[in-house]
Design a protein around this motif. Sequence first.
Motif, PDB file in Angstrom:
ATOM      1  N   LYS A  42      -7.037  13.022  -5.970  1.00  0.00           N
ATOM      2  CA  LYS A  42      -8.299  11.855  -5.450  1.00  0.00           C
ATOM      3  C   LYS A  42      -6.876  11.180  -4.567  1.00  0.00           C
ATOM      4  N   LYS A  43      -6.115  10.192  -5.256  1.00  0.00           N
ATOM      5  CA  LYS A  43      -5.218   8.885  -4.117  1.00  0.00           C
ATOM      6  C   LYS A  43      -4.960   9.921  -3.242  1.00  0.00           C
TER       7      LYS A  43
ATOM      8  N   PHE B 158      -4.998  12.605  -2.162  1.00  0.00           N
ATOM      9  CA  PHE B 158      -6.328  13.762  -1.237  1.00  0.00           C
ATOM     10  C   PHE B 158      -6.267  13.016   0.217  1.00  0.00           C
ATOM     11  N   LYS B 159      -6.434  11.158  -0.637  1.00  0.00           N
ATOM     12  CA  LYS B 159      -6.893  10.545   0.139  1.00  0.00           C
ATOM     13  C   LYS B 159      -5.558   9.975   1.888  1.00  0.00           C
ATOM     14  N   ALA B 160      -4.337   9.705   0.563  1.00  0.00           N
ATOM     15  CA  ALA B 160      -4.231   9.661   1.626  1.00  0.00           C
ATOM     16  C   ALA B 160      -3.380  10.229   3.150  1.00  0.00           C
TER      17      ALA B 160
ATOM     18  N   ILE C 266       1.275   4.419  -3.219  1.00  0.00           N
ATOM     19  CA  ILE C 266       1.235   6.078  -2.588  1.00  0.00           C
ATOM     20  C   ILE C 266       2.344   6.569  -2.845  1.00  0.00           C
TER      21      ILE C 266
ATOM     22  N   ALA D 270      -4.846  12.637   4.151  1.00  0.00           N
ATOM     23  CA  ALA D 270      -6.307  11.773   5.398  1.00  0.00           C
ATOM     24  C   ALA D 270      -6.860  10.398   5.831  1.00  0.00           C
ATOM     25  N   SER D 271      -5.478  10.379   5.057  1.00  0.00           N
ATOM     26  CA  SER D 271      -5.580   8.077   6.178  1.00  0.00           C
ATOM     27  C   SER D 271      -5.677   8.613   7.912  1.00  0.00           C
ATOM     28  N   ASP D 272      -5.806   7.059   8.203  1.00  0.00           N
ATOM     29  CA  ASP D 272      -5.343   7.454   9.776  1.00  0.00           C
ATOM     30  C   ASP D 272      -4.547   6.714   9.629  1.00  0.00           C
TER      31      ASP D 272
ATOM     32  N   ARG E 239       0.690  -0.957  -0.174  1.00  0.00           N
ATOM     33  CA  ARG E 239       0.070  -0.199   0.076  1.00  0.00           C
ATOM     34  C   ARG E 239       0.775   1.445   0.145  1.00  0.00           C
TER      35      ARG E 239
ATOM     36  N   GLU F 123       1.081   5.970   5.668  1.00  0.00           N
ATOM     37  CA  GLU F 123       0.047   6.439   4.442  1.00  0.00           C
ATOM     38  C   GLU F 123       0.719   7.623   3.910  1.00  0.00           C
ATOM     39  N   ARG F 124       0.258   8.704   5.594  1.00  0.00           N
ATOM     40  CA  ARG F 124       0.471  10.101   4.905  1.00  0.00           C
ATOM     41  C   ARG F 124       1.911  10.451   5.084  1.00  0.00           C
TER      42      ARG F 124
END
Length: 93
Positions: free
Chosen positions: A44-45, A47-49, A31, A51-53, A27, A57-58
Amino acid sequence: YPEYYLIQHAFENPEAFGQMNSKEIKRLASIADLQLLSISKSHKKLFKALASDNPWERYWALIVCSSYMKKIPQLLPVIKAIANNDNLLINKV
């Protein structure tokens, strides 16, 4: 993973660490690979990363952002929020 984390968690048995974390590593690599795409295909991916918990990933999303910064200034508020509030010190840097 950054070097400091690998020293703490993988040095004694890197093969076992890699096997135990193979799904997450895949994963995180996906990223990191966003940097290879045009911003129109990756934003889009990304932005999702961001905002990840998952702090890793951040972490990788932030690294990708460093190559895109002038192309998508709308990321700056998200990055500043991470810098001010993230629970992982390396993401604050």
